[in-house]
Write a protein that holds these residues in place. Structure first.
Motif, short mmCIF file in Angstrom:
data_model
loop_
_atom_site.label_atom_id
_atom_site.label_comp_id
_atom_site.label_asym_id
_atom_site.label_seq_id
_atom_site.Cartn_x
_atom_site.Cartn_y
_atom_site.Cartn_z
N LEU A 152 40.41 -0.63 62.63
CA LEU A 152 40.91 0.10 63.79
C LEU A 152 40.08 -0.19 65.03
CD1 LEU A 152 43.04 2.09 64.61
CD2 LEU A 152 41.68 3.90 63.61
N HIS A 153 38.76 -0.20 64.86
CA HIS A 153 37.89 -0.49 66.00
C HIS A 153 38.13 -1.89 66.54
CE1 HIS A 153 35.39 3.02 66.63
NE2 HIS A 153 35.50 3.25 65.34
N GLN A 154 38.29 -2.86 65.64
CA GLN A 154 38.57 -4.24 66.10
C GLN A 154 39.89 -4.30 66.85
OE1 GLN A 154 38.84 -6.53 62.49
NE2 GLN A 154 36.81 -5.85 61.81
N VAL A 155 40.93 -3.79 66.20
CA VAL A 155 42.27 -3.91 66.78
C VAL A 155 42.36 -3.15 68.11
CG1 VAL A 155 44.72 -3.40 66.41
CG2 VAL A 155 43.32 -4.24 64.52
N ARG A 156 41.77 -1.99 68.14
CA ARG A 156 41.82 -1.15 69.33
C ARG A 156 41.25 -1.87 70.55
NH1 ARG A 156 42.31 1.51 73.20
NH2 ARG A 156 41.88 3.73 73.54
N ASN A 157 40.26 -2.73 70.29
CA ASN A 157 39.61 -3.42 71.40
C ASN A 157 40.36 -4.66 71.87
OD1 ASN A 157 37.55 -1.59 71.67
ND2 ASN A 157 36.32 -2.57 70.06
N GLN A 158 41.43 -5.02 71.17
CA GLN A 158 42.20 -6.18 71.62
C GLN A 158 42.96 -5.81 72.90
OE1 GLN A 158 44.52 -6.79 68.10
NE2 GLN A 158 42.81 -7.70 66.97
N PRO A 159 43.01 -6.76 73.84
CA PRO A 159 43.60 -6.44 75.15
C PRO A 159 45.04 -5.93 75.06
CG PRO A 159 43.05 -8.80 74.96
CD PRO A 159 42.48 -8.12 73.76
N GLU A 160 45.81 -6.41 74.07
CA GLU A 160 47.21 -5.97 74.02
C GLU A 160 47.36 -4.50 73.65
OE1 GLU A 160 45.80 -8.38 72.20
OE2 GLU A 160 46.81 -8.68 70.28
N HIS A 161 46.28 -3.87 73.22
CA HIS A 161 46.38 -2.46 72.87
C HIS A 161 45.69 -1.55 73.88
CE1 HIS A 161 48.35 -3.56 69.23
NE2 HIS A 161 47.35 -4.32 68.84
N LYS A 162 45.53 -2.09 75.10
CA LYS A 162 44.86 -1.31 76.13
C LYS A 162 45.61 -0.02 76.47
CE LYS A 162 43.65 -3.28 79.95
NZ LYS A 162 43.62 -4.61 80.58
N GLY A 163 46.94 -0.04 76.26
CA GLY A 163 47.76 1.10 76.65
C GLY A 163 47.60 2.32 75.76
N VAL A 164 46.87 2.16 74.67
CA VAL A 164 46.72 3.30 73.76
C VAL A 164 45.73 4.31 74.33
CG1 VAL A 164 45.93 4.00 71.47
CG2 VAL A 164 47.38 1.99 71.73
N ILE A 165 46.14 5.56 74.38
CA ILE A 165 45.28 6.59 74.98
C ILE A 165 44.27 7.11 73.97
CG2 ILE A 165 45.25 8.88 76.05
CD1 ILE A 165 48.20 8.28 76.89
N ARG A 166 44.73 7.41 72.78
CA ARG A 166 43.82 7.90 71.75
C ARG A 166 44.45 7.70 70.38
NH1 ARG A 166 46.62 12.63 73.24
NH2 ARG A 166 45.54 12.86 75.20
N TRP A 167 43.60 7.80 69.38
CA TRP A 167 44.10 7.76 68.02
C TRP A 167 43.32 8.76 67.21
CZ3 TRP A 167 40.23 6.73 64.63
CH2 TRP A 167 39.12 6.02 65.12
N LEU A 168 43.85 9.12 66.08
CA LEU A 168 43.10 10.02 65.21
C LEU A 168 43.59 9.87 63.78
CD1 LEU A 168 44.93 12.78 64.37
CD2 LEU A 168 44.65 13.15 66.80
N VAL A 169 42.73 10.26 62.87
CA VAL A 169 43.06 10.22 61.45
C VAL A 169 43.12 11.66 60.95
CG1 VAL A 169 42.30 9.47 59.17
CG2 VAL A 169 41.90 8.01 61.16
N ASP A 170 44.17 11.97 60.21
CA ASP A 170 44.30 13.31 59.62
C ASP A 170 44.38 13.12 58.10
OD1 ASP A 170 44.80 15.92 58.96
OD2 ASP A 170 46.48 16.18 60.36
N VAL A 171 43.35 13.53 57.40
CA VAL A 171 43.31 13.39 55.95
C VAL A 171 43.85 14.67 55.33
CG1 VAL A 171 41.85 12.88 53.95
CG2 VAL A 171 41.28 11.93 56.20
N ASP A 172 44.69 14.54 54.33
CA ASP A 172 45.40 15.68 53.75
C ASP A 172 46.13 16.47 54.84
OD1 ASP A 172 44.18 14.94 51.32
OD2 ASP A 172 42.48 16.27 51.67
N PRO A 173 47.01 15.81 55.60
CA PRO A 173 47.66 16.51 56.71
C PRO A 173 48.55 17.64 56.20
CG PRO A 173 48.78 14.43 56.27
CD PRO A 173 47.54 14.45 55.41
N GLN A 174 48.70 18.65 57.04
CA GLN A 174 49.53 19.80 56.68
C GLN A 174 51.00 19.55 56.96
OE1 GLN A 174 48.79 23.07 55.29
NE2 GLN A 174 47.35 21.56 54.54
N ALA A 175 51.27 18.61 57.85
CA ALA A 175 52.66 18.30 58.16
C ALA A 175 52.77 16.82 58.47
CB ALA A 175 53.13 19.12 59.36
N ILE A 176 53.86 16.20 58.02
CA ILE A 176 54.02 14.78 58.37
C ILE A 176 55.38 14.55 59.00
CG2 ILE A 176 52.44 13.89 56.65
CD1 ILE A 176 54.92 13.16 54.96
#
Ligand code: ADP
Ligand code: ZN
Ligand code: ZN
Length: 704
Positions: free
Chosen positions: A680-704
């Motif tokens: 994720l860190h590698q891909v996030r730093n690629q220029p084509e993904h500059k438009g991404v504002i934030r990301w997060l991981v939810d383990v055992d999410p309560q809703a999908i």
């Protein structure tokens, strides 16, 4: 280099959320410290609080000595956080994919950061070290309570106490604490409750039993000063009992010997921002770590805990690792309320309340009893609509409608908060006749006022109707005062959202009605039926808590699907039947608790950009893992689904997408997440993904 008395330490500080998991900063320390001590450090141009994590044997080889900065000082008078606490935090950070520093620092009371040693010394001095425990005797136990406590004595747990509402579960907690203190007067117990508005009643009960000084509370409604005080009392081992919401799972309790999780099924045990931990699951981990028995309890356990406590088959195989304890009977002569299902197909079209229900309400009010009506939608109507051109009150910033609130004639978005006055006419075509569609609590309250206008209480005064929901309780203290009114009998009919269904011990309520619960039967969220069943059982548990009234107390369900198996199980108060059906479906579909899930979410200005990041992560992750013989198995053990828009796709002009990871093995899923993190860190730093504002991981999410 000259000899230096200095040594080097690794410290956890509040770091940006997504810095590498487990990352610690190294400092030079000119005086002696222990792991778990709190220190002040320079970080950039700021001074920050840190937790000493490890003492290094030698200077770190990879850093030039000059790059290391000195620790400024320690927080004096505080004993170090113990190794168990450090390990709990480390586990939580790793499992939920957040930085160690973030989890560690957010687990400490915020005020610690702001105090100098002098101020801290004053706080510590004010600490009442003579916190006395004055245990008052409880009632003679019921046979079921005796059995359960006996099982707790001989078993090791974790225990799942499956007990009806009013079966005396709380009394079991109190007895377990009493027994613990009798064996070791220095012991500490952690009692967790789902929500802050449930705390006052239990708090009173615990204080009445053990004396006010023995107990401290921990929840987000406290002032920073109160939180610090409670934290210090727990940390110093002076408080015998910590009573708190999910945040209390991180309380420093050196003598912890018992953990109770009340209403363990409640979704509010899962933190929904930052480190998205489950306090219930961490309770089980912490109990094992500190060798403290863990008691999870509920009348409607989560399917996770139910499954984990399944009994072994006939040949003694496949049992769960939790021990299930049973308390099916209500204390006293208290019967569970009779469940009545009303077929709304047989009512006049668009009727909100059936004629039978209105008649039943009238009867109760005339007898001086209280009723409670649940409708899970606040506001007056969820949408305004123009019949001429089809305009609807959509929010311009979210994929949601703005809700019509009649009280202040506003249209409000419940997602981004945008609030405007209701237009006089349709903004599209000018039609003056725009109308509400659907019903919310405000409308139900208004409608009841009309239907019951002529109804008199036994003393000849008119019926009093009140509403409790997120709108009516916005002001601080409003919820408490509204609940107090219900308790003191100043309200005859209470209308509200699910916030009134939980926990409150309303003695005079003899009728509870779910006005329109059908949506959850057909929701795309696979947990919706589980939630609905728990809510309705909880709500039913509100009725007839007073034994004298329990014989005639009732739970009403209005539905267009009155014969649905969920309502049939509810009618029998048969959670095990409901759980069996539900688990069979989850097993067939390979959903939790049979499988384990995690979500990777991305937010961006466009949906394409959000999904592109997720799909790129998926592609590189699978390519990387397949290329290595040691990790190939992960690709087959963990399914990674293509990115999709979230069900609430746009909030405040931000597009949201998610990618689901699923595996029958929790361990494989954890390993996959570990690899995902670096990709994720590698891909996030690629220029084509500059438009991404934030990301997060939810383990055992309560809703999908
Ligand atoms: P739960 O937590 O399962 O809803 P509680 O512990 O609140 O149940 O018990 C329900 C009611 O019964 C409470 O008023 C409580 O004081 C009372 N109670 C509990 N255990 C006993 C007992 N052994 N004898 C008499 N009353 C009891
Ligand atoms: Zn129009
Ligand atoms: Zn909005």
């Amino acid at each position: 280099m000259t000899e230096h008395p200095t040594h080097w330490i690794n410290v956890a500080v509040q770091t940006p959320a997504h810095s590498a998991v487990g990352a610690l900063l190294t400092y030079r320390c000119p005086f002696w410290v222990h792991p778990g001590q709190l220190v002040r450090l320079p970080l950039g141009s700021r001074e920050v609080l840190g937790v000493v994590w490890a003492i290094l044997d030698e200077a770190p080889a990879h850093m030039p000595a000059a790059a290391l900065r000195d620790v400024l000082g320690v927080l004096e008078g505080l004993s170090p956080l113990n190794a168990h606490w450090l390990q709990l935090v480390q586990f939580a950070a790793q499992y939920y994919q957040r930085s160690l520093g973030e989890v560690a620092l957010s687990a400490l009371p915020p005020q610690l950061r702001d105090l100098n040693n002098e101020q801290l010394a004053r706080r510590l001095k004010k600490q009442n070290t003579e916190r006395v425990v004055q245990t008052r005797p409880g009632p003679a136990l019921s046979p079921e309570q005796i059995t359960v406590l006996e099982q707790m004595k001989t078993g090791t747990g974790p225990f799942l106490l499956f007990g009806s509402t009013g079966s005396g579960k709380t009394e079991v907690y109190l007895q377990a604490v009493e027994r613990m203190l009798a064996a070791d007067p220095q012991a500490q117990a952690l009692l967790m409750v789902p929500e802050i508005n449930l705390t006052p009643q239990l708090e009173e009960r615990v204080q009445a039993r053990f004396g006010a000084e023995a107990v401290v509370s921990m929840h987000s409604g406290m002032t920073p000063a109160q939180r610090l005080k409670a934290w210090l009392a727990a940390h110093a081992g002076h408080a015998r009992i910590v009573l708190g919401t999910r945040m209390a799972i991180f309380a420093s309790m050196p003598q912890l010997q018992l953990i109770v999780v009340d209403e363990e099924h409640d979704p509010s045990y899962k933190q929904q921002e930052g480190a998205r931990y489950s306090a219930r699951d961490l309770a089980v981990y912490r109990g094992r770590l500190q060798n403290a028995p863990v008691l999870l309890a509920s009348a409607t356990p989560s399917l996770e805990s139910w499954h984990l406590s399944r009994p072994p088959d006939a040949d003694g195989q496949n049992g769960g690792r939790y021990q299930r304890l049973l308390m099916p009977s209500r204390i006293g002569t208290g019967l569970l309320p009779k469940v009545r299902r009303v077929d709304m197909n047989k009512q006049p079209r668009r009727a909100l309340l059936s004629t039978q229900l209105v008649a039943a309400l009238q009867e109760r009010v005339e007898r001086g009893e209280q009723c409670m009506l649940l409708l899970n939608r606040r506001g007056y109507a969820p949408v305004l609509h123009c019949a001429d051109c089809g305009w609807k009150s959509e929010c311009p910033h979210c994929s949601a409608f703005r809700v019509f609130h009649k009280i202040d004639r506003s249209l409000r978005c419940h997602h981004c908060g945008l609030t405007e006055r209701v237009p006089r006419a349709c903004p599209e075509c000018g039609n003056a006749d725009i109308a509400p569609i659907g019903r919310g609590t405000e409308q139900l309250e208004e409608h009841l006022g009309e239907l019951l206008a002529h109804v008199l209480r036994p003393d000849g005064t008119p019926v009093r109707i009140a509403r409790i929901d997120a709108d009516s309780t916005r002001l601080k203290g409003a919820l408490e005062s509204q609940l107090a009114q219900v308790h003191s009998g100043e309200v005859d009919v209470l209308v509200g959202t699910q916030m009134i269904a939980k926990g409150h011990d309303f003695r005079r309520i003899t009728l509870v009605a779910a006005v329109n619960p059908d949506a959850a039967l057909f929701s795309s969220d696979f947990r919706a039926p589980e939630r609905l069943f728990a809510l309705l059982m909880q709500a039913a548990g509100r009725a007839g808590r007073d034994a004298a009234q329990s014989a005639r107390s009732e739970m009403w369900v209005q539905s267009f699907h009155p014969t649905h198996p969920l309502f049939a199980a509810l009618k029998q108060h048969d959670y095990p039947a409901f759980a069996a059906t539900e688990l069979a479906e989850r097993t067939a579909a390979e959903l939790p608790p049979i499988s384990h899930q995690a979500l990777l979410r991305a937010d961006a200005r466009t949906q394409d950009a959000a999904q592109a990041l997720l799909n790129a992560v998926r592609a590189s992750l699978e390519a990387q893992l397949s290329a290595d013989a040691a990790t190939q198995y992960l690709v087959s053990q963990v399914s990674i689904y293509p990115a999709v828009p979230m069900s609430m796709q746009r909030v405040a002009n931000v597009e949201r997408a998610q990618m689901l990871l699923e595996s029958p093995s929790r361990m494989a899923l954890q390993k996959m997440l570990w690899h995902l993190h670096s990709v994720l860190h590698q891909v996030r730093n690629q220029p084509e993904h500059k438009g991404v504002i934030r990301w997060l991981v939810d383990v055992d999410p309560q809703a999908i």
